[in-house]
Enzyme design. Structure first.
Site, PDB file in Angstrom:
ATOM      1  N   ASP A 155       0.858  -1.179   0.000  1.00  0.00           N
ATOM      2  CA  ASP A 155       0.000   0.000   0.000  1.00  0.00           C
ATOM      3  C   ASP A 155       0.899   1.235   0.000  1.00  0.00           C
ATOM      4  OD1 ASP A 155      -2.307   1.623   0.380  1.00  0.00           O
ATOM      5  OD2 ASP A 155      -1.756   1.791   2.487  1.00  0.00           O
ATOM      6  N   THR A 174      -3.041   5.281  -3.891  1.00  0.00           N
ATOM      7  CA  THR A 174      -1.963   6.020  -3.220  1.00  0.00           C
ATOM      8  C   THR A 174      -0.623   5.799  -3.919  1.00  0.00           C
ATOM      9  OG1 THR A 174      -1.840   4.165  -1.694  1.00  0.00           O
ATOM     10  CG2 THR A 174      -2.985   6.114  -0.939  1.00  0.00           C
ATOM     11  N   THR A 175      -0.462   4.646  -4.579  1.00  0.00           N
ATOM     12  CA  THR A 175       0.774   4.406  -5.332  1.00  0.00           C
ATOM     13  C   THR A 175       0.725   5.161  -6.662  1.00  0.00           C
ATOM     14  OG1 THR A 175       0.703   2.177  -4.410  1.00  0.00           O
ATOM     15  CG2 THR A 175       2.373   2.599  -6.052  1.00  0.00           C
ATOM     16  N   ASP A 210      -8.805  -0.177   2.469  1.00  0.00           N
ATOM     17  CA  ASP A 210      -8.809   0.345   1.097  1.00  0.00           C
ATOM     18  C   ASP A 210     -10.111  -0.006   0.381  1.00  0.00           C
ATOM     19  OD1 ASP A 210      -6.383   1.414   1.454  1.00  0.00           O
ATOM     20  OD2 ASP A 210      -5.332   0.333  -0.126  1.00  0.00           O
TER      21      ASP A 210
END
Length: 528
Positions: free
Chosen positions: A61, A94-95, A396
Site C-alpha cells: 500500500d 496512493t501508489t 482500502d
C-alpha cells in the site's frame, strides 16, 4: 550544426542557483516515485519495512510504505504528504498518485532544459489536469448504490492488487455490506468509516474473517471468580471509575501499628466495595464494561468476587479510544462516578456472549436496538503481519465504496483511462499555441507511465503493450486495457476491472498540484 548556434538561443535562462535547486527537488521526488513504482498493480511487488523499534511491516500500500520511509529531503517529503492526501481523499490509488507525480516531474525537467519558464509549465499542467478530469467524467458510467454487483466489482479490483488478493471474493462482500449497513443508500453523500470497526485477532486464517452486526470486543470476559460468560437481555453499563479501594496520593503513606485498626481498614474496604457493587446491581445492570485505569487497579479480586455473586458479567481493560464506538453501538453512556450510576445510562442488547473461534476468544454483543448505525468486522489471520495487511486491504476496499458513495460513477481500470485521456489531451494540444501546446503534450505523455508501469510489473514488454494500447484507443476502443493475468490487451470491463471515478480524478489533480508547487520553488533556505 548545433555547435554553430549562439549560446543564448534558449528562450529563458535562469540564474544557476534556482536551476540547481529545482533539479535537486525533482531528482529527490523522482527517487521516491521510483522506490514505490514496483508495487503498482496486481502483479506489483511488496515491501518489507523494518521500523526503528524492530517491528516488521509487509505491505504494498503506497501510503503505508511512504509513511514508514524516513525521507529527509523536503521535496521528497512533499510526495509523502501527497500520498497521505490521496489516502484521505480517496483511500485508494496512493501508489498511482506518486507515480504520476514523478512522471510529470520528469516531463517538466525536459521542458525546463528546453528553456520553458517554470511558471508556464506549472500553469499549463494545472489546466491539463482540469481537462483530464473532464475527459474522465465523460468516460465514466453512473451507478446506483442499490446496484450491489457494481460495488462488489469495484471492491474486488482494489483487493486484487493486495497480498490478500486470493480472498477478494470473501473480503469484497464484507466491505460492501459493512458500508451499506451504516448508510442510507438513497440519501447518503459520504460514509464515516469510524462507524465500521475492524477488530484484529491472531488465530485462524483470513477465511474466518466475518462481519458482525453489533459489537465485537477483543477483550475477554473475566471468569476466574466464577462469573457468568453469557448474558441474555443484557443491560450494559460502561464505567470509567475504579472498583478498588481508594489509595492515598503518591507521596503519602499510612502507617498502621495496631492490628485492630488493620482489621477495621480491611472491613471498611470490603464494605466500600460491596456498597458499590450493590448500587451497580440495583440500577439493573448485568453486563459491566470497565475502562482501563492507569493510577490504580480498575478492579481487584474482591470486587470481582462480589460482582460474580451478583451474577454480573465483567469485561475489563476497555481502551479509551473504544469508548465512543461502544456508546454509539449499544446506546450506553459512560459513567464517571458511582453516584451517577442510574438505569437511564445503561445500554441494552439481546445477547452478550463470549465465543471461541479458532483458538481465540472474543466477546460479541448482538441484537442491539439500532441507536447508532455501526458494524464490526472481526478480522482473523495466521500471524500479525498477515493480519495487519488484511486490515489495510479491507480499509482500502471500504474507501473504494466510500468513493462511490461520494461520487456515484465508475470508470475502467487497467491503464485504459490514462491512455484515453492521454490521447484526448494530445488532440487538445493541437488546438493550442506556443509553449502551452508543448506542455499539454508533455502532460499527455507523462500519463502513459501508469500502463507502462503496469506492464513492466507484470513482466510484459512495455513498448509492445503501450503501442498496441494506443492503437486500440485510436480505433475507438475506449475500454481497452492491460489484462495482467493473460498478458494481453482486452476489453477490461469484461474482466470486471473497474475503479471509482474519484480515485483517478483526485490522483491526477493532486499530482498536478504538487508538481506545480515543486516547480515554483526556486530556493531552499535553511533556518536555525
Amino acid at each position: 550544426m548545433s555547435e554553430t548556434k549562439p549560446s543564448n538561443y534558449r528562450s529563458f535562462k535562469d540564474k544557476d542557483k534556482p536551476v540547481e535547486v529545482r533539479l535537486s527537488n525533482i531528482i529527490a521526488a523522482k527517487a521516491v516515485g521510483d522506490a514505490i513504482r514496483t508495487s503498482l498493480g496486481p502483479k506489483g511487488m511488496d515491501k518489507m519495512i523494518q521500523t526503528g523499534s524492530g517491528e516488521v511491516v509487509i505491505t504494498n500500500d503506497g501510503a503505508t510504505i511512504l509513511k514508514h520511509m524516513s525521507v529527509l529531503h523536503p521535496a521528497a517529503k512533499m510526495l509523502v504528504d501527497l500520498s497521505a492526501a490521496q489516502d484521505v481523499e480517496a483511500g485508494d490509488g496512493t501508489t498511482s498518485v506518486v507515480v504520476i507525480a514523478s512522471a510529470l516531474l520528469s516531463a517538466a525537467e525536459k521542458m525546463l532544459a528546453k528553456g520553458v519558464h517554470p511558471t508556464t509549465i506549472a500553469e499549463a499542467f494545472q489546466r491539463a489536469a482540469i481537462k483530464s478530469s473532464e475527459f474522465l467524467a465523460e468516460m465514466s458510467t453512473e451507478i446506483n448504490l442499490s446496484d450491489r454487483d457494481s460495488l462488489l466489482r469495484a471492491a474486488s479490483t482494489s483487493l486484487n492488487s493486495k497480498i490478500v488478493s486470493q480472498y477478494s471474493n470473501l473480503l469484497a462482500p464484507i466491505a460492501v455490506d459493512a458500508v451499506l449497513r451504516v448508510i442510507d443508500p438513497a440519501t447518503a453523500t459520504n460514509v464515516d468509516l469510524k462507524d465500521i470497526r475492524i477488530v484484529k485477532k491472531v488465530g485462524g486464517t483470513i477465511d474466518d474473517t466475518e462481519l458482525v452486526d453489533g459489537l465485537v470486543l477483543a477483550q475477554n470476559v473475566i471468569k476466574n471468580s466464577g462469573g457468568p460468560t453469557r448474558m441474555e437481555k443484557a443491560k450494559i453499563g460502561l464505567i470509567q471509575f475504579q472498583l478498588s479501594p481508594p489509595k492515598p496520593d503518591m507521596e503519602n503513606q499510612i502507617v498502621v501499628n495496631d492490628y485492630r485498626l488493620m482489621d477495621k481498614i480491611l472491613k471498611e474496604e470490603r464494605q466500600y466495595l460491596l456498597n458499590m457493587c450493590k448500587k451497580i446491581k440495583k440500577a439493573g445492570c448485568n453486563v459491566l464494561l470497565i475502562q482501563k485505569s492507569i493510577l490504580r487497579d480498575a478492579v481487584n479480586d474482591l470486587s470481582l468476587h462480589f460482582l460474580s455473586k451478583l451474577k454480573i458479567l465483567v469485561v475489563k481493560d476497555i481502551e479509551r479510544d473504544e469508548i465512543e464506538f461502544i456508546c454509539k453501538s449499544t446506546g450506553c453512556k459512560p459513567i464517571a462516578d458511582i453516584e451517577s450510576f442510574s438505569e437511564d445510562r445503561l445500554g441494552s442488547a439481546e445477547l452478550v456472549d463470549e465465543v471461541q473461534t479458532s483458538g481465540a476468544r472474543v466477546v460479541k454483543i448482538t441484537g442491539v436496538k439500532h441507536i447508532g448505525k455501526t458494524v464490526s468486522i472481526l478480522c482473523r489471520g495466521a500471524n500479525s503481519l498477515v493480519l495487519e495487511e488484511a486490515e489495510r486491504s479491507l480499509h482500502d476496499a471500504l474507501c473504494v465504496i466510500r468513493c462511490l458513495v461520494k461520487k456515484k460513477a465508475l470508470i475502467a481500470g487497467g491503464g485504459a483511462p490514462e491512455i484515453e485521456v492521454s490521447q484526448r489531451l494530445a488532440e487538445c494540444a493541437k488546438s493550442l499555441k506556443g509553449m502551452e501546446a508543448q506542455c499539454f503534450d508533455a502532460f499527455a505523455n507523462a500519463l502513459e507511465v501508469i500502463p507502462i508501469t503496469l506492464s513492466e510489473n507484470a513482466g510484459l514488454n512495455p513498448i509492445n503493450i503501450v503501442t498496441e494500447l494506443r492503437n486500440r484507443h485510436a480505433l475507438g476502443e475506449k475500454t481497452a486495457g492491460i489484462n495482467v493475468r493473460k498478458g494481453t490487451i482486452t476489453n477490461i470491463l469484461e474482466e470486471n476491472v473497474i475503479q471509482p471515478l474519484l480515485v483517478s480524478t483526485s490522483a491526477i489533480e493532486l499530482a498536478a498540484e504538487t508538481v506545480k508547487m515543486l516547480l515554483k520553488i526556486d530556493d531552499l533556505v535553511a533556518t536555525r
